[in-house]
Design an enzyme around this catalytic site. Structure first.
Site, mmCIF file in Angstrom:
data_model
loop_
_atom_site.group_PDB
_atom_site.id
_atom_site.type_symbol
_atom_site.label_atom_id
_atom_site.label_comp_id
_atom_site.label_asym_id
_atom_site.label_seq_id
_atom_site.Cartn_x
_atom_site.Cartn_y
_atom_site.Cartn_z
ATOM 1 N N SER A 66 -36.007 -19.012 -26.401
ATOM 2 C CA SER A 66 -37.162 -18.402 -27.066
ATOM 3 C C SER A 66 -37.747 -17.205 -26.328
ATOM 4 C CB SER A 66 -38.255 -19.459 -27.278
ATOM 5 O OG SER A 66 -37.848 -20.396 -28.247
ATOM 6 N N GLU A 83 0.790 -1.217 0.000
ATOM 7 C CA GLU A 83 0.000 0.000 0.000
ATOM 8 C C GLU A 83 0.837 1.290 0.000
ATOM 9 O OE1 GLU A 83 -3.217 0.273 -0.308
ATOM 10 O OE2 GLU A 83 -3.633 -1.887 -0.297
#
Length: 929
Positions: free
Chosen positions: A380, A104
């Site tokens: 469909s 970090e």
């Protein structure tokens, strides 16, 4: 004069030589602009600094819990207030500190709160890739942001963040700031702070027991705690761990050898067996987190103390989740443990998400959410979105629109064809019929009619994103690489039920920050189609449920529409996915099942049989019934632009029925106003009736002779019916002759004879013509006696042959032999088993069997025959029986009379007139498209 002139010239030259060069002016202007900008920037920065919040020590300790509210404003979940164990800096092992700083903020212990070198690199990256593409926040800045500011990417907030970071470094030591950071960070799995994370994942309460791989995992988690969750994504966790190890080597925290040893660790072997407790409504909260992250820049629902107003209806959510469990009370019977299922429920009017069921038997531990994360082919269910909807919108196609379903559709330039699911092709049919039966060929042809680009535009307006931004012919039936989630599909279908208005489904209406700032997130609806398209598609999809493939989802008494869908695998029988999406005016639901894998990890089909592909229909019906039972559900309102019109069935182009069109040839369909049929069909123009219809009673034959006249060249038949004494008119026969004999009529009755002309070309009919005739009363005719009655003994066959003659009204004959009687139809019989020395007395009586003579007895004639006693006794049977006597038709021995075979007797007929000759007439029927 000269002197004065020279003086002016000199002065002009002097002025010219003093004029500054152009580049100097430009440079001076730029300097002035930069000074002004600097002053302005400085003033702005000073303002941002002056308005920055104060350092509040109470906020530095813990991150703030976020609260989630349902549609009624009631809190149903809080994230951030639990699962936190605070630690001191002295509790932190050096391996963890090294892992965190290398990942970090490598110069954390050197800078004063901001890292100028990182800022320089970030500035260059932001210039190249846009503001916010790369951050330069130090650990100190992250503590400030999570404690006092929102995570939005704004310059003003970044200036305030840096200012407060400098202040924080002035007031607190590096060790205190690191302690704040590691206590504040969210690590996933509902774990806040590094101490809780270590216990949650590795079962270690003492951080000094952490190994290098474990420390690397913890250091890498805060960047993406959900994605890098080792319980759910060990592969991604290992990739992130390796990145952290590389950074530690680069910054001289560990050696390459130590890193290599750590890289060989098996991630699951590090983890505890018991996963953390589940989160309530996990499927829904995942969507909330996704929306907040996407729409509220930098916000963190786990640490920012937000109040999040959601759209969840807890009653609906609970019901949806109950259908995705294996509890005994669940009415849905899943075939096995492998089947996965998901369902979403939306508010049809607004698009608000009322419930999300992400998977079966969810443990609430960040599993794959099939409702919002798993995309698959829609099958469909795409037909209304890609084919029929666009055709109505752009071509103003009617629900009657004729499509020729004549054969499989050949895909141009390939050897592939698209066929119907049932393998049948029924010729010309309406768009409504094709959709309700979910036929593939008509859907593909409709897509071709409307055009690919128009269809793509329509579908994209409903939130559909096509693969590679390209629409293909197979998209008409949902069979390409374009895939959707149940949430996306529900959002698209909802627009059909909402008069064509669409907005992306949403789970969050607004977010409130601790400082009072509020971000509104409710999206605005936009027209995706005309109201006539929405209504006509809805009406067609109503038929899907009442007459078509969606019957198992129909809910009597509730106006509901929807569409089924299944998918296929290449060279495999069966369907890997089954869908149902449907809606009322209140709710829209999309349900899906599937998720099977074969041995190689590829997709597999749903187990065939037992209605397994019907489970989404059951899920829909059960849920829609439950959530609709206590509220009013209004029907869909037909807009003014939609016209209901009667059409003569089979007409193409559509034509209005004539006054002669049979009722069974008239259907009602929907048209966009102005496109309804204007012409009237002439197909069933009425034929001329017969003329000269007469009927007379023929007493001799007890029949009615009927005749009439008609054009001999006409290609027609004549349908003849009769009515007796005002009763029901019943069809007798159809003939192409102009006369008919009606036999076996009842006496003393009034017959009304009707003749209708029927066209042999199109079944059109004429008006009926009738005539009346009375039948005369039948007189009682005396039955004569039989004549020529004889009885002779046939010694060869050991039979008595009895015969007689009869000339009178129809009769049967009662024959008595020594007191034993039987009735025969013929004029003779044989008596078997005659006994030598016995005398047989035989009598024959005629009995009337028709009309008024029925049952009337005529005179009796008698005769007798004696069998000589000298006749030789026949030998005994092998089985020791009485011997000799033939067995008659009724199975009786000795003296039984047996009539001779009748040559012309017709076989008996059943009650339907079918002869019992051992062969059944083949019956056939055909379904009309």
């Amino acid at each position: 004069m000269v002197n004065n002139s020279q003086s002016r010239t000199a002065r002009r030259k002097q002025k010219k030589t003093k004029k500054k060069p152009l580049w100097k002016k430009i440079l001076l202007s730029i300097i002035i602009i930069f000074i002004i900008m600097g002053l302005g920037a400085g003033a702005t920065a000073a303002y941002w600094v002056a308005t920055a919040p104060d350092l509040n020590e109470s906020k530095l300790s813990d991150s703030l819990a976020s609260k989630f509210l349902d549609i009624d404003g009631k809190s149903f979940a809080v994230m951030g207030e639990k699962n936190r164990t605070k630690i001191n800096y002295d509790d932190l092992p050096q391996v963890l500190i090294d892992a965190v700083t290398a990942t970090e903020d490598a110069r954390f212990f050197e800078h004063s709160g901001i890292d100028l070198r990182r800022i320089g690199g970030a500035v260059i990256a932001n210039i190249k890739n846009g503001f916010g593409s790369e951050g330069a926040s130090t650990i100190t800045q992250q503590v400030v942001e999570k404690s006092f500011l929102s995570a939005e990417k704004k310059i003003s907030l970044k200036v305030q963040e840096q200012w407060l970071a400098l202040q924080l470094e002035r007031d607190y030591s590096k060790e205190e700031i690191m302690e704040m950071y590691l206590n504040k960070i969210f690590y996933g799995s509902n774990a806040y702070g590094v101490a809780t994370a270590a216990e949650t994942y590795f079962g270690k309460e003492d951080l000094n027991e952490l190994t290098l791989p474990e420390a690397a995992i913890l250091a890498g988690l805060p960047q993406r705690p959900t994605a890098y969750n080792p319980f759910e994504n060990p592969k991604l966790t290992k990739e992130r761990m390796n990145t952290v190890l590389d950074l530690m080597v680069r910054h001289d925290k560990i050696s390459e050898k130590e890193a290599e040893e750590a890289r060989n660790v098996d991630i699951p072997s590090l983890l505890v067996e018991d996963k953390p407790e589940t989160t309530p409504y996990e499927g829904f909260l995942q969507q909330v987190e996704k929306e907040v992250k996407e729409k509220v820049d930098g916000a963190d629902i786990y640490t920012d103390g937000l109040t999040i107003h959601t759209t969840i209806d807890q009653d609906v959510q609970k019901h949806v989740e109950s259908l995705l469990t294996d509890s005994d009370s669940n009415p849905i019977q899943y075939p096995d443990d492998e089947m996965q299922a998901a369902m979403t429920v939306l508010d049809t009017k607004t698009g608000a998400i009322r419930a999300i069921g992400g998977r079966r038997n969810s443990e609430g531990k960040r599993e794959l959410n099939y409702a919002i994360q798993n995309k698959t082919q829609p099958g469909s269910t795409f037909k209304p979105i890609v084919a029929y909807g666009p055709a109505i919108e752009y071509n103003k196609m009617s629900t009657y629109h004729q499509i020729n379903d004549d054969k499989p559709y050949e895909i141009g330039g390939t050897d592939s064809v698209i066929g119907n699911w049932n393998g049948q092709y029924a010729g010309w049919m309406t768009a409504r019929h094709a959709l309700k039966q979910s036929l593939n060929v008509p859907a593909v042809k409709v897509l071709e009619e409307v055009g690919y680009e128009k269809a793509k535009e329509f579908a994209e307006g409903l939130g559909i994103k096509f693969k590679d931004d390209k629409i293909l012919v197979g998209d008409a039936i949902g069979g390409t690489g374009t895939e959707v989630t149940p949430l996306q599909l529900a959002g698209a279908f909802r627009a059909f039920g909402n008069e064509g208005l669409y907005n992306e489904p949403y789970s969050v209406t607004k977010v409130e920050f601790p400082d009072g700032k509020t971000v509104e997130l409710t999206p605005q609806a936009e027209p995706a189609m005309s109201d006539y398209t929405a209504y006509m598609m809805t009406d067609m999809m109503k038929t899907v449920l009442t007459e078509g493939t969606g019957k198992n989802a129909n809910i009597p008494g509730l106006p509901v529409a929807g569409k089924t869908g299944t998918t296929n695998l290449k060279d495999r029988e069966g369907s890997p996915d089954a869908w149902f999406s449907g809606y009322t005016t209140n709710y829209t639901i999309s349900a899906w099942v599937g998720g099977y894998e074969d041995e190689g990890g590829g997709r597999d089909v749903i187990p065939p049989g037992n209605g397994n592909t019907q489970i989404p229909l059951q899920m829909f019906k059960n849920t829609m019934t439950e959530i609709s039972k206590d509220i009013e559900t209004k029907d869909f309102v037909k807009p003014d632009k939609v016209i209901e019109a009667e059409v003569e069935k089979g007409s193409n182009p559509p034509a209005k029925p004539s006054e002669h069109t049979p009722s069974n040839k008239i259907i009602t369909e929907l048209f966009v106003k102005g496109t309804e049929p204007k012409e009237t069909s002439e197909k069933f123009d009425q034929l001329d009736p017969v003329s000269g219809l007469t009927a007379s009673f023929n007493e001799e034959k007890s029949a009615i002779d009927v005749s009439w006249e008609y054009d001999a060249d006409a290609d027609v038949s004549f349908e003849v019916s009769a009515q007796v004494d005002g009763g029901e008119m019943q069809a007798l026969s159809t003939t192409e002759d102009t006369s008919m004999e009606i036999s076996a009529v009842e006496p003393n009755k009034e017959y009304t004879i009707q003749v209708v002309v029927v066209s042999n070309e199109d079944d059109s009919k004429s008006e009926p013509k009738t005539t009346t005739v009375a039948t005369g009363e039948e007189e009682l005719e005396e039955l004569p006696e039989v004549t020529g009655l004889t009885a002779t003994y046939n010694e060869t066959n050991k039979l008595i042959d009895v015969s007689w003659n009869y000339n009178g009204p129809p009769a049967t004959f009662e024959v008595s032999v020594n007191g034993e009687t039987q009735t025969v139809q013929s004029n003779g019989l044989e008596i078997s088993g005659a006994t030598p020395g016995e005398t047989y007395n035989i009598s024959v009586t005629p009995i009337g069997k028709k009309g008024k003579n029925e049952g009337v007895r005529g005179p009796t004639q008698q005769t007798s025959v004696t069998i000589s006693a000298e006749q030789e006794e026949p030998p005994a049977d092998d089985d020791g029986g009485d011997g000799g006597a033939d067995t008659g038709d009724n199975g009786q021995d000795n003296g039984e009379a047996r009539p001779p075979e009748e040559e012309n007797e017709e076989p008996p007929s059943d009650e339907n007139g079918q002869t019992d000759d051992g062969s059944d007439e083949e019956q056939g029927a055909s379904d009309e498209s």
